[in-house]
Design an enzyme around this catalytic site. Structure first.
Site, mmCIF file in Angstrom:
data_model
loop_
_atom_site.group_PDB
_atom_site.id
_atom_site.type_symbol
_atom_site.label_atom_id
_atom_site.label_comp_id
_atom_site.label_asym_id
_atom_site.label_seq_id
_atom_site.Cartn_x
_atom_site.Cartn_y
_atom_site.Cartn_z
ATOM 1 N N ASN A 27 -44.541 16.295 -59.963
ATOM 2 C CA ASN A 27 -43.336 15.618 -60.618
ATOM 3 C C ASN A 27 -42.230 15.378 -59.592
ATOM 4 O O ASN A 27 -41.486 16.590 -59.289
ATOM 5 C CB ASN A 27 -43.014 16.628 -61.731
ATOM 6 C CG ASN A 27 -41.924 15.981 -62.538
ATOM 7 O OD1 ASN A 27 -41.216 14.829 -62.277
ATOM 8 N ND2 ASN A 27 -41.572 16.841 -63.560
ATOM 9 N N ARG A 104 -46.322 12.232 -62.826
ATOM 10 C CA ARG A 104 -45.363 11.982 -63.806
ATOM 11 C C ARG A 104 -44.579 10.637 -63.476
ATOM 12 O O ARG A 104 -44.098 10.767 -62.514
ATOM 13 C CB ARG A 104 -44.092 13.011 -64.131
ATOM 14 C CG ARG A 104 -43.405 12.863 -65.371
ATOM 15 C CD ARG A 104 -42.405 13.987 -65.577
ATOM 16 N NE ARG A 104 -41.479 13.541 -66.611
ATOM 17 C CZ ARG A 104 -40.559 13.979 -67.203
ATOM 18 N NH1 ARG A 104 -40.195 15.030 -66.534
ATOM 19 N NH2 ARG A 104 -39.828 13.773 -68.169
ATOM 20 N N HIS A 192 -39.554 11.022 -72.543
ATOM 21 C CA HIS A 192 -40.096 12.411 -72.912
ATOM 22 C C HIS A 192 -41.383 12.401 -73.670
ATOM 23 O O HIS A 192 -41.859 13.513 -74.036
ATOM 24 C CB HIS A 192 -39.189 13.083 -73.803
ATOM 25 C CG HIS A 192 -37.840 13.497 -73.096
ATOM 26 N ND1 HIS A 192 -36.575 13.293 -73.421
ATOM 27 C CD2 HIS A 192 -37.603 14.053 -71.712
ATOM 28 C CE1 HIS A 192 -35.546 13.607 -72.777
ATOM 29 N NE2 HIS A 192 -36.160 14.008 -71.457
ATOM 30 N N ARG A 252 -25.678 12.427 -68.778
ATOM 31 C CA ARG A 252 -25.809 11.117 -69.232
ATOM 32 C C ARG A 252 -25.038 11.088 -70.685
ATOM 33 O O ARG A 252 -25.094 11.981 -71.220
ATOM 34 C CB ARG A 252 -27.406 10.764 -69.336
ATOM 35 C CG ARG A 252 -27.934 10.498 -68.082
ATOM 36 C CD ARG A 252 -29.540 10.106 -68.281
ATOM 37 N NE ARG A 252 -30.369 11.506 -67.884
ATOM 38 C CZ ARG A 252 -31.465 11.681 -68.248
ATOM 39 N NH1 ARG A 252 -32.086 10.661 -68.885
ATOM 40 N NH2 ARG A 252 -31.963 12.766 -67.877
ATOM 41 N N GLU A 390 -45.366 19.573 -69.828
ATOM 42 C CA GLU A 390 -45.605 18.382 -69.379
ATOM 43 C C GLU A 390 -46.671 18.360 -68.343
ATOM 44 O O GLU A 390 -47.366 17.375 -68.207
ATOM 45 C CB GLU A 390 -44.306 17.731 -68.834
ATOM 46 C CG GLU A 390 -43.542 17.276 -70.007
ATOM 47 C CD GLU A 390 -41.813 17.417 -69.639
ATOM 48 O OE1 GLU A 390 -41.443 18.322 -69.181
ATOM 49 O OE2 GLU A 390 -41.330 16.132 -70.085
#
Ligand code: AMP
Length: 412
Positions: A27, A104, A192, A252, A390
């Site tokens: 990742n 990822r 996600h 964000r 993940e």
């Protein structure tokens, strides 16, 4: 997905798959690469780690069941960080052979609705999506390019955060803009997805009855979004065209009136300035007036700006619960995950306070103890706290994709 891309990738992978005994997941971010090592057999996790501060005072950190590593290394770029991982595999992990590498990748656009074996054409397609995810995609791709250089011809699989959302109905993916823009790709993608897919599989195993129903998952971390699922499939997400929409995040902005952007442009800000502001200086950090993007720091701060940033975050999550529950026409379960969702009991408590009208009643003691079931026995809607994984999802996809390659070659 484009059949030629699959075919080319299969040919490349078939010559490699099955040679090693382990899978590596990567990742890659702007200055770090997180990794995990899994046995191909049974997908047991053997070790996890990260190279952090790439380009600066880089460190290699890893741990397995018995050992820990924490060393300063020379890693001016992603490829040198990956070489450090390769050396560690050879030196300290008994030279374990890598059968496949899973990456990822934040954005798969319209083309990729499932994991893809990486080849030159796939990489080229993914490069075109950089403007849609400027904070993540370039680093994900740098990680892939570096891994191809460091690991030679080991088959590599791209696992997309957008793929889980690709079957949304039109109404949950379109904007009320001139229709041709939708066909050009200006639509909601949702992110996600690897986390949501893991939660969907977790529910299928542990709460099969609820898994078949109407489920809301709140992935609340430094990036935050919510996903409405029916029968384990995503039907709507708070994230939109880019990873800026929906909930406010660490840095964000979340949902924003597009008129604000027009106004800022009239004031003379250019795309670069606005982009930097929306991605890096907004959200909890911006609203707290620079105190922090970190929920722990905000929760322990006594300044009113910190409380207001948390209150805004909570109020937007509550608003989305109402909106997505209407989309689902009711609710059977709500799941909290991500760094904030898993660990910040006060945030979960505030999100679920006064939600009896929608059928959710929190058990405060269970919530504070971070138990899996955090709703009371009287609650019609099951509320859960589930740790997402993940990396595990990437490993499952990578193994499956590599096995499919081998199977398809053997069938020829
Ligand atoms: P993630 O991006 O999923 O790693 O989540 C990062 C976010 O989780 C940051 O805002 C952290 O402050 C938050 N977080 C992690 N642990 C805790 C905790 N114990 N209490 C509150 N927030 C936490």
């Amino acid at each position: 997905m484009n059949a030629d891309l699959v075919q080319d990738g299969r040919a490349q992978a078939a010559s490699q798959a099955g040679r090693g005994s382990a899978l590596l997941t990567l990742n890659a971010g702007s200055s770090s690469i997180k990794f995990a090592l899994y046995d191909v057999d049974g997908l047991q996790r053997r070790a996890t780690g990260m190279v952090e501060a790439i380009g600066g005072a880089a460190r290699f950190k890893a741990k397995d069941a018995e050992r820990k590593w924490d060393d300063a290394i020379e890693a001016p770029a992603h490829v040198s960080a990956l070489r450090a991982i390769l050396e560690w595999l050879e030196r300290d992990m008994a030279g374990v052979g890598i059968a496949a590498i899973g990456h990822r990748v934040v954005h798969g656009g319209m083309l990729f609705d499932q994991p893809a074996l990486i080849n030159d054409d796939v990489l080229e397609q993914l490069r075109t999506l950089v403007p849609l995810a400027p904070l993540h995609q370039p680093h994900n791709l740098a990680g892939i390019e570096a891994a191809r250089e460091a690991f030679g011809n080991v088959p590599q699989v791209a696992c997309f955060d957008t793929a889980f959302h690709r079957a949304h109905p039109f109404l949950n993916d379109c904007f009320a803009l001139p229709r041709e823009l939708f066909y050009q790709g200006v639509r909601r993608y949702g992110f996600h997805g690897l986390s949501y897919e893991y939660i969907a599989q977790y529910l299928r195993t542990h709460f099969p009855h609820h898994a078949r129903g109407r489920v809301l998952v709140a992935h609340l971390g430094n990036g935050a979004s919510m996903c409405a699922m029916r029968d384990g499939r995503s039907i709507a997400s708070t994230m939109g065209f880019s990873a800026l929409d929906g909930l406010p995040m660490g840095t964000r902005c979340g949902q924003l009136d597009p008129g604000v952007l027009l106004y800022l442009m009239q004031l003379g800000m250019d795309v670069k300035d606005i982009s930097k502001m929306l991605y890096e200086r907004s959200g909890l950090l911006g609203l707290s007036d620079g105190i922090s993007n970190d929920m722990r720091v905000l929760l322990s701060s006594e300044r009113p700006e910190a409380s207001e940033a948390i209150a805004y975050f909570v109020s937007r999550v509550r608003r989305e619960i109402g909106g997505l529950a209407a989309t689902l026409e009711g609710l059977d379960a709500i799941v909290f995950t991500g760094g904030i969702g898993e660990n910040a009991a006060p945030v979960r408590e505030r999100v679920l306070a006064g939600m009896a009208w929608i059928g959710v009643e929190i058990d405060e003691a269970r919530n504070r103890a971070n138990e899996t079931i955090i709703s009371s026995g009287l609650s019609r809607v099951l509320a859960l706290r589930v740790c997402t994984d993940e990396e595990c999802m990437i490993a499952r996809h990578t193994l499956r994709t590599a096995q499919l390659v081998v199977a398809s070659q053997e069938a020829l």
